[in-house]
Motif scaffolding. Structure first.
Motif, mmCIF file in Angstrom:
data_model
loop_
_atom_site.group_PDB
_atom_site.id
_atom_site.type_symbol
_atom_site.label_atom_id
_atom_site.label_comp_id
_atom_site.label_asym_id
_atom_site.label_seq_id
_atom_site.Cartn_x
_atom_site.Cartn_y
_atom_site.Cartn_z
ATOM 1 N N GLU A 1 0.819 -1.206 0.000
ATOM 2 C CA GLU A 1 0.000 0.000 0.000
ATOM 3 C C GLU A 1 0.859 1.265 0.000
ATOM 4 N N ARG A 2 1.976 1.204 0.694
ATOM 5 C CA ARG A 2 2.859 2.369 0.716
ATOM 6 C C ARG A 2 3.406 2.672 -0.677
ATOM 7 N N ILE A 3 3.623 1.626 -1.463
ATOM 8 C CA ILE A 3 4.121 1.820 -2.827
ATOM 9 C C ILE A 3 3.010 2.299 -3.743
ATOM 10 N N THR A 4 1.885 1.589 -3.721
ATOM 11 C CA THR A 4 0.811 1.915 -4.671
ATOM 12 C C THR A 4 0.260 3.315 -4.443
ATOM 13 N N MET A 5 0.066 3.689 -3.194
ATOM 14 C CA MET A 5 -0.516 5.000 -2.928
ATOM 15 C C MET A 5 0.467 6.130 -3.212
ATOM 16 N N SER A 6 1.753 5.861 -3.038
ATOM 17 C CA SER A 6 2.733 6.903 -3.338
ATOM 18 C C SER A 6 2.871 7.142 -4.839
ATOM 19 N N ARG A 7 2.563 6.124 -5.645
ATOM 20 C CA ARG A 7 2.695 6.246 -7.097
ATOM 21 C C ARG A 7 1.363 6.542 -7.781
ATOM 22 N N PHE A 8 0.255 6.378 -7.065
ATOM 23 C CA PHE A 8 -1.064 6.633 -7.653
ATOM 24 C C PHE A 8 -1.207 8.118 -7.961
ATOM 25 N N GLN A 9 -1.532 8.423 -9.209
ATOM 26 C CA GLN A 9 -1.674 9.783 -9.715
ATOM 27 C C GLN A 9 -0.358 10.568 -9.705
ATOM 28 N N ALA A 10 0.760 9.849 -9.642
ATOM 29 C CA ALA A 10 2.066 10.514 -9.691
ATOM 30 C C ALA A 10 2.358 11.007 -11.109
ATOM 31 N N ASP A 11 2.898 12.208 -11.224
ATOM 32 C CA ASP A 11 3.183 12.780 -12.536
ATOM 33 C C ASP A 11 4.249 11.997 -13.292
ATOM 34 N N ASP A 12 5.139 11.324 -12.549
ATOM 35 C CA ASP A 12 6.236 10.610 -13.206
ATOM 36 C C ASP A 12 6.014 9.101 -13.248
ATOM 37 N N THR B 1 -1.539 -5.053 -22.848
ATOM 38 C CA THR B 1 -2.099 -4.525 -21.611
ATOM 39 C C THR B 1 -1.050 -3.651 -20.929
ATOM 40 N N PRO B 2 -1.487 -2.626 -20.175
ATOM 41 C CA PRO B 2 -0.515 -1.727 -19.564
ATOM 42 C C PRO B 2 0.123 -2.312 -18.316
ATOM 43 N N VAL B 3 1.336 -1.873 -18.031
ATOM 44 C CA VAL B 3 2.013 -2.196 -16.784
ATOM 45 C C VAL B 3 2.764 -0.955 -16.335
ATOM 46 N N SER B 4 2.701 -0.661 -15.058
ATOM 47 C CA SER B 4 3.376 0.517 -14.529
ATOM 48 C C SER B 4 4.567 0.102 -13.678
ATOM 49 N N THR C 1 -5.093 -2.204 -13.501
ATOM 50 C CA THR C 1 -4.011 -1.285 -13.861
ATOM 51 C C THR C 1 -4.501 -0.152 -14.760
ATOM 52 N N LYS C 2 -5.446 -0.444 -15.657
ATOM 53 C CA LYS C 2 -5.967 0.615 -16.526
ATOM 54 C C LYS C 2 -6.622 1.716 -15.704
ATOM 55 N N ASN C 3 -7.343 1.341 -14.653
ATOM 56 C CA ASN C 3 -7.891 2.346 -13.749
ATOM 57 C C ASN C 3 -6.769 3.089 -13.028
ATOM 58 N N TYR C 4 -5.796 2.334 -12.535
ATOM 59 C CA TYR C 4 -4.702 2.909 -11.763
ATOM 60 C C TYR C 4 -3.966 3.994 -12.547
ATOM 61 N N VAL C 5 -3.633 3.693 -13.793
ATOM 62 C CA VAL C 5 -2.835 4.647 -14.562
ATOM 63 C C VAL C 5 -3.646 5.865 -14.996
ATOM 64 N N ARG C 6 -4.967 5.758 -14.996
ATOM 65 C CA ARG C 6 -5.816 6.898 -15.354
ATOM 66 C C ARG C 6 -6.317 7.677 -14.132
ATOM 67 N N GLY C 7 -5.954 7.223 -12.950
ATOM 68 C CA GLY C 7 -6.376 7.929 -11.746
ATOM 69 C C GLY C 7 -7.730 7.536 -11.213
ATOM 70 N N VAL C 8 -8.292 6.435 -11.720
ATOM 71 C CA VAL C 8 -9.567 5.912 -11.200
ATOM 72 C C VAL C 8 -9.252 5.060 -9.965
ATOM 73 N N PRO C 9 -9.932 5.268 -8.838
ATOM 74 C CA PRO C 9 -9.533 4.611 -7.590
ATOM 75 C C PRO C 9 -9.931 3.143 -7.448
ATOM 76 N N VAL C 10 -10.559 2.555 -8.466
ATOM 77 C CA VAL C 10 -11.007 1.159 -8.366
ATOM 78 C C VAL C 10 -9.899 0.231 -8.864
ATOM 79 N N TRP C 11 -8.990 -0.110 -7.976
ATOM 80 C CA TRP C 11 -7.901 -1.047 -8.236
ATOM 81 C C TRP C 11 -7.512 -1.671 -6.902
ATOM 82 N N ALA C 12 -6.844 -2.810 -6.964
ATOM 83 C CA ALA C 12 -6.533 -3.514 -5.718
ATOM 84 C C ALA C 12 -5.347 -4.445 -5.903
ATOM 85 N N THR C 13 -4.709 -4.741 -4.801
ATOM 86 C CA THR C 13 -3.699 -5.800 -4.743
ATOM 87 C C THR C 13 -4.386 -7.091 -4.323
ATOM 88 N N LEU C 14 -4.182 -8.147 -5.105
ATOM 89 C CA LEU C 14 -4.806 -9.449 -4.835
ATOM 90 C C LEU C 14 -3.745 -10.422 -4.358
#
Length: 264
Positions: free
Chosen positions: A21-32, A42-45, A91-104
């Motif tokens: 969570e510390r990784i995903t939230m720090s990179r979510f909506q990150a400009d870089d 399919t996308p991968v970040s 991941t498609k949601n994640y990279v577009r800034g949509v909050p519906v994503w999860a670690t499984l």
């Protein structure tokens, strides 16, 4: 919460989710945020890869004898106990800034899905289950409520969730799927992990997808089943082994399977 043989594994899954969570939230909506296309387009970040690396490193220390299957780095080890990981489902949601994503994070023992955890930090939600211990949601093991599937028994009263129509068309089941949706009370494309967690909570009665990978499903099975539901492939095989999925409250399951089987 009832004690499960896999309670220690569940506690470890929560530790893994905390780390990731510390990784995903720090990179979510990150400009870089760095996003690439995999061979299947399919996308991968960079967050997907960093998360799986972190999970694998912790499992190597804590469960060194167990095998691991992850979306980004494949299969390692040879054990009947296998951790199955999707670092970012959606991941498609994640990279577009949509909050519906999860670690499984799932654990399979032989052919049995015995533990699953879904962590959706941008939604502020987690869901988890271990065999014979029920299904739960909350922020932590100490702050949780038990969940269960609905009691809806008629398609005309039921709600169905899916991801997209394209996959159904491409599967040859497009007409069957559309006919099914027309006979249901409500359909929504909540998509990905969330469809199945809503089934486990009783907010949705059926979720179905025509094409999925093992790492898309393994963590979901224990949660749906421990909530009192069923999780099978479209041919009715229990679990995540068929490359597609139907999850339901159980009462509607056989009828949905029948309706989604193309007729000659």
């Amino acid at each position: 919460m009832a004690t499960s043989h896999y309670a220690d594994d569940l506690r470890l899954a929560h530790v893994l989710a905390d780390q990731v969570e510390r990784i995903t939230m720090s990179r979510f909506q990150a400009d870089d945020l760095v996003v690439e296309s995999k061979p299947d387009l399919t996308p991968v970040s960079d967050a997907d890869r960093s998360c799986e690396e972190a999970i694998r490193a912790q499992l190597s220390r804590s469960r060194g004898r167990d095998a691991v299957l992850g979306e980004e780095f494949g299969n390692t080890g040879d054990s009947q106990r296998r951790w199955i990981i999707d670092p970012i489902d959606g991941t498609k949601n994640y990279v577009r800034g949509v909050p519906v994503w999860a670690t499984l994070i799932g654990l399979v023992d032989g052919e049995d899905c015995v533990m699953g955890l879904v962590a959706a930090p941008a939604l502020g939600r987690r869901w988890w289950a271990a065999k014979d211990a029920g299904a739960w949601t909350g922020r932590s093991l100490s702050q949780a409520r038990q969940i269960g599937v609905s009691k809806v028994s008629r398609l005309a009263d039921a709600s169905l969730s899916y991801s997209s129509l394209d996959g159904w068309r491409e599967s040859g089941r497009g007409s069957s799927f559309l006919n099914l949706t027309s006979d249901m009370w409500r359909t929504r494309a909540y998509g990905d992990f969330w469809s199945y967690m809503l089934v486990a909570e009783g907010a949705v009665d059926v979720a179905a997808e025509p094409e999925l990978e093992l790492y898309d499903m393994a963590a979901l099975v224990a949660i749906v089943e421990e909530a009192g539901g069923r999780f099978t492939s479209l041919d009715g095989t229990r679990g995540p082994w068929g490359g597609n999925a139907v999850a339901s409250n159980g009462l509607l399951h056989d009828e949905v399977l029948s309706r989604l089987t193309p007729r000659p």
